[in-house]
Write a protein that holds these residues in place. Structure first.
Motif: not given
Ligand code: SF4
Lengths: 460, 217
Positions: A309-317, A338-340, A369-377
Motif C-alpha cells: 500500500n506504500c505510496i513512497r512519501c518518505g515520511a517514515c524516514l 523503516p519502509i526500506g 505518520v504513515c499516510p496510508v496507515g501501514i503498521e510499519i513497526h
C-alpha cells in the motif's frame, strides 16, 4: 539472487554513525521536514484522509488483477504500449530494446525508485546510451557516483560545500556554495540535455485503472520535461501503483506532498494519458509503460500484503531515530529507513538484508505518520520473527525450548535461578556473552532469589 | 519481446485466492477543515494567498489597459514572448502594445510542429488555463502544446473568474476526467527545489516566475 550492499548493514552503519557532518545534515533536513509536515496538515483532517487512503489502497491491492487489466486496456486504448516484467533483467532488456530500435543516444530521466531498484541507469550507460538524472538531488548523486540516501530527497546527506566541490570538479563551475548559484548551474547544464535528448524515462506515483492515466508528482519540472520533450517516453513503475479511480486523486494529492515535504501540493502534477493527439503539437509520439513485479506479487495473501500500500512519501524516514542517525547509505539499499527495512528483504530476498528488520527501535513513530496507515513497526516485528525462525541454530532451538519449559515449571525455574546466580560471575560465562556485553552490562545477579529473601524476612 | 503478463497474473491470482474484502465505499465529504470558498472574491483571496506564499502572484483586472500595463511592466527582457492563439483572440486589445514592442510568436506559428529549441528561447509564455484552484493556488493546464509552460522563465496565465474553482474535490471529477487530450498539468507556483541542505530555490527547471490574471468584465 544479485547480492546487494544491505547484506553488510552491520559494517555500513558503523561507518556512517561516526560521521558527524552527515548526522548534522540529516538532523537539520529531517527535523525541518517533520515541522513542515505538521504545519501543512492543519488545514485538512488527516485521520479522515488516512482512513480513506488506506481503504483505497487496500481495495487496489486486493483487486490487483482486475485493476491492472482495466488499466492496461485503457492505457492501450490511449495509445500506450504495455510491457510486464517479472524481473529487473526483463525490464532493463525491454527499455534497452526500445532505445536501440529508435537509435537513442541520450536519455533524460526523472526520479523513480523502481528504476533505482532495477539499476536501469548503470545498465543503459553500460550499453553506451548516456542516461542523465535530471532531478537536482539525483543529478548530484549521479555526479558523485553515489546512491540516493532518501526516497524523496536523494542528496540529503551532502552539504552545500561538498556539492560546490563536486560541481567544480565534474562540470567546471566556479567554487561557490550558494544553493541558488548551484541550482542555476544545474539548470544550465540540464536544460541543454533536455534539448538534445531523444528519449525520456520517468516513474509514476499512481496509475489510474479507469482511465489508463499515469500520474507523476514533482517539484522541479524535470519530470514534465522528461515526459514531454522527447519523442519517446518510457514509464517504469511497480505493478502495485494502480488505484481504481481518477477521483481517488483528491485523497492522495492531499496526502502525498504534505507527508513528503510538508507542501499542500507539489509544484507540478502531470496526469498523462498516452502519446500526443493529432491536434497536439508536442509531447511524445510513443509511450511505453513497463510494469515491474520483482517480488511484489509474492507478498499478496501473506501477512505482509499491506506493505504494497506504500505510496513512497518518505515520511517514515524523517521521523525514524535510526535513520536520522545513520542515514540512507547505511541501509545498503535503494529503499532506506523503516519502509526500506521492510521492502528490501521482501524484494531482494531475506538473505540480502538479514539485519535490516532489526534496524529499528520499534518506537512506532513511522506507523504514526504513515499516510496510508501501514503498521510499519508491527510489520518489522513480524519480519524479525520470520528471520529468526528460519535461521535459528540447533543450540538456539535447544535453548529456547528449555527456556519455555523453565518458564512453565516453578521447580525447574528455581533450579535454573540457582545455576544462574552461581555461574553469572564466572569469567567463562562473561566471555561467552561478549557480543551482548559489548554495548551493555550483564546485570549482577543477587546472591538470593526473591523467594529466599522473602522467606528469610529480609524484605520486611 | 515476450512479456511476463501471464506469469505475473497467475502469481497475483495465486496470492489473492484467500478471501479478500470487497469494494470500498468512498466517503465523499471534503477533508478541508474550513468551509469551501463560496464566491469569487473569497476564492480569489484564498488563491492569491496560496500563490503568494509560493512566490507567485495573482491579480484581477477589469479593463484591458490594466492587463496591458501589467504585461509590459513584467516582460522587460527581449527573450521573446510565446502567445497562445486563444489568448490573442480574446485579449487582443490588451496585447496590442505588447505585440508592437516585444518579439512574439503565436501558437499557430507552430502549426506544423517545431524544434524544442525554438520554444526554449522564449523568456515568457502567456497561456489560457482550464481552471485555477483556490485551495492550493494551482493552475490547471490542458493545452495542445506542453512545452511553453515548462520551458519559459516567466509564466503568465490569463483567464476569467468562472474558471476559479474552490478545491481539489472539484478538479478530480468526471468533468476534468473526460475533457479529452493527452495531458492535464497542475502548476502550483514556480518550479522549486530544496535538494541542497533543504534551502528553497525557485526556477530549477521550469518557470521562475508565475503570474495569474483574472479578467473580470
Ligand atoms: S511506509 Fe508509509 S510513511 Fe513510509 S514511505 Fe510508505 S507511505 Fe510513506
Amino acid at each position: 539472487m544479485t547480492e546487494i550492499e544491505a547484506r553488510h548493514f552491520k559494517e555500513l552503519y558503523k561507518k556512517q554513525i561516526v560521521n558527524d557532518q552527515l548526522r548534522a545534515n540529516l538532523s537539520k533536513a529531517t527535523l525541518q521536514a517533520v515541522d513542515s509536515r505538521g504545519e501543512s496538515f492543519k488545514e485538512v483532517d488527516f485521520e479522515f484522509l488516512r482512513k480513506q487512503a488506506k481503504m483505497i489502497r487496500e481495495e487496489s491491492v486486493s483487486h490487483l488483477n482486475q485493476l491492472l487489466s482495466q488499466f492496461e486496456d485503457h492505457a492501450r486504448e490511449n495509445g500506450c504500449k504495455i510491457f510486464y516484467a517479472e524481473t529487473p533483467e526483463k525490464a532493463r532488456a525491454y527499455v534497452l530494446d526500445v532505445a536501440m530500435k529508435n537509435n537513442v543516444n541520450l536519455i533524460v530521466k526523472s526520479k523513480s525508485m523502481v528504476t533505482e531498484e532495477i539499476e536501469l541507469v548503470p545498465f543503459l550507460s553500460g550499453k553506451g546510451i548516456e542516461t542523465v538524472e535530471t532531478d537536482l538531488g539525483e543529478y548530484i548523486v549521479q555526479l558523485a557516483k553515489e546512491k540516493p540516501s532518501h526516497i524523496t530527497t536523494p542528496a540529503i546527506h551532502k552539504s552545500r560545500t561538498e556539492i560546490a566541490q563536486l560541481f567544480h570538479d565534474k562540470i567546471g563551475t566556479e567554487m561557490n556554495n550558494d544553493p541558488k548559484f548551484l541550482t542555476a548551474e544545474a539548470r544550465r547544464v540540464l536544460r541543454e540535455k533536455f534539448l538534445s535528448a531523444n528519449m525520456g524515462i520517468s516513474g509514476a506515483n499512481f496509475l489510474i485503472a479507469e482511465t489508463g492515466d499515469a500520474v507523476i508528482v514533482e517539484n522541479e519540472g524535470n519530470a514534465r520535461l522528461s515526459t514531454s520533450s522527447t519523442d519517446i517516453h518510457v514509464v517504469v513503475t511497480g505493478i502495485e501503483k494502480v488505484i481504481p479511480k481518477f477521483s481517488d486523486l483528491r485523497i492522495f494529492m492531499r496526502l502525498l506532498a504534505r507527508s513528503s515535504t510538508g507542501q499542500k501540493l507539489t509544484s507540478y502534477v502531470s496526469v498523462l494519458r498516452g502519446p500526443r493527439r493529432e491536434e497536439e503539437k508536442d509531447g511524445p509520439r510513443e509511450v511505453h509503460i513497463v510494469l515491474v513485479d520483482n517480488g511484489r506479487s509474492s507478498l499478496l495473501g501473506t501477512e505482509h500484503q499491506e506493505v504494497l500500500n506504500c505510496i513512497r512519501c518518505g515520511a517514515c524516514l524523517n521521523v525514524c531515530p535510526v535513520y536520522r542517525n545513520i542515514g540512507g547509505h547505511a541501509y545498503g539499499s535503494v529503499y532506506p529507513g523503516p519502509i526500506g527495512s521492510l521492502v528490501t528483504p521482501m524484494y531482494f530476498g531475506e538473505k540480502n538484508a538479514p539485519d535490516l528488520p532489526f534496524a529499528s527501535s520499534l518506537c512506532g513513530n513511522c506507523t504514526e505518520v504513515c499516510p496510508v496507515g501501514i503498521e510499519i513497526h508491527h510489520q518489522l516485528l513480524s519480519l524479525r520473527n520470520e528471520i529468526v525462525a528460519a535461521k535459528k541454530s540447533r543450540i538456539e532451538r535447544f535453548l529456547f525450548k528449555n527456556y519455555r519449559k523453565t518458564m512453565l515449571r516453578p521447580g525447574r525455574y528455581r533450579m535454573m535461578g540457582r545455576f544462574a546466580r552461581m555461574f553469572s560471575k564466572s569469567a567463562l560465562v562473561r566471555r561467552m556473552m561478549k557480543q551482548w556485553t559489548d554495548y551493555r552490562d550483564l546485570p549482577e545477579f543477587p546472591s538470593q532469589s526473591f523467594r529466599e529473601m522473602y522467606k528469610s524476612g529480609k524484605l520486611n | 519481446m515476450e512479456d511476463d503478463r501471464e506469469k505475473i497474473f497467475a502469481a497475483i491470482r495465486r496470492g489473492l485466492r484467500k478471501d479478500q474484502h470487497s469494494d470500498t465505499e468512498r466517503d465523499g465529504r471534503s477533508p478541508l477543515n474550513t468551509p469551501l470558498f463560496a464566491d469569487f472574491q473569497m476564492r480569489f483571496e484564498k488563491f492569491s494567498d496560496e500563490l503568494v506564499k509560493l512566490g507567485g502572484e495573482a491579480y484581477v483586472f477589469s479593463d484591458y489597459q490594466g492587463i496591458s500595463d501589467f504585461l509590459l511592466e513584467h516582460i522587460t527582457d527581449d527573450a521573446g514572448v510565446f502567445l497562445y492563439d486563444e489568448i490573442r483572440e480574446k485579449y487582443d486589445r490588451a496585447l496590442s502594445e505588447l505585440k508592437s514592442t516585444r518579439a512574439y510568436k503565436l501558437s499557430t506559428d507552430f502549426e506544423n510542429g517545431y524544434d524544442k529549441r525554438d520554444v526554449a528561447a522564449f523568456g515568457s509564455a502567456i497561456l489560457p488555463c482550464a481552471a485555477c484552484i483556490a485551495e492550493t493556488g494551482t493552475i490547471v493546464l490542458r493545452n495542445n502544446m506542453r512545452l511553453p509552460a515548462a520551458l519559459a522563465t516567466r509564466l503568465f496565465v490569463i483567464t476569467e473568474p468562472a474558471r476559479l474553482i474552490a478545491s481539489l474535490d472539484e478538479l478530480f471529477t468526471e468533468k476534468f476526467r473526460d475533457a479529452g487530450g493527452s495531458n492535464l498539468f497542475l502548476v502550483t507556483g514556480p518550479s522549486r527545489t530544496a535538494d541542497i541542505e533543504k534551502e528553497l530555490v525557485t526556477g530549477v527547471h521550469g518557470p521562475k516566475e508565475v503570474y495569474v490574471i483574472f479578467h473580470k468584465e
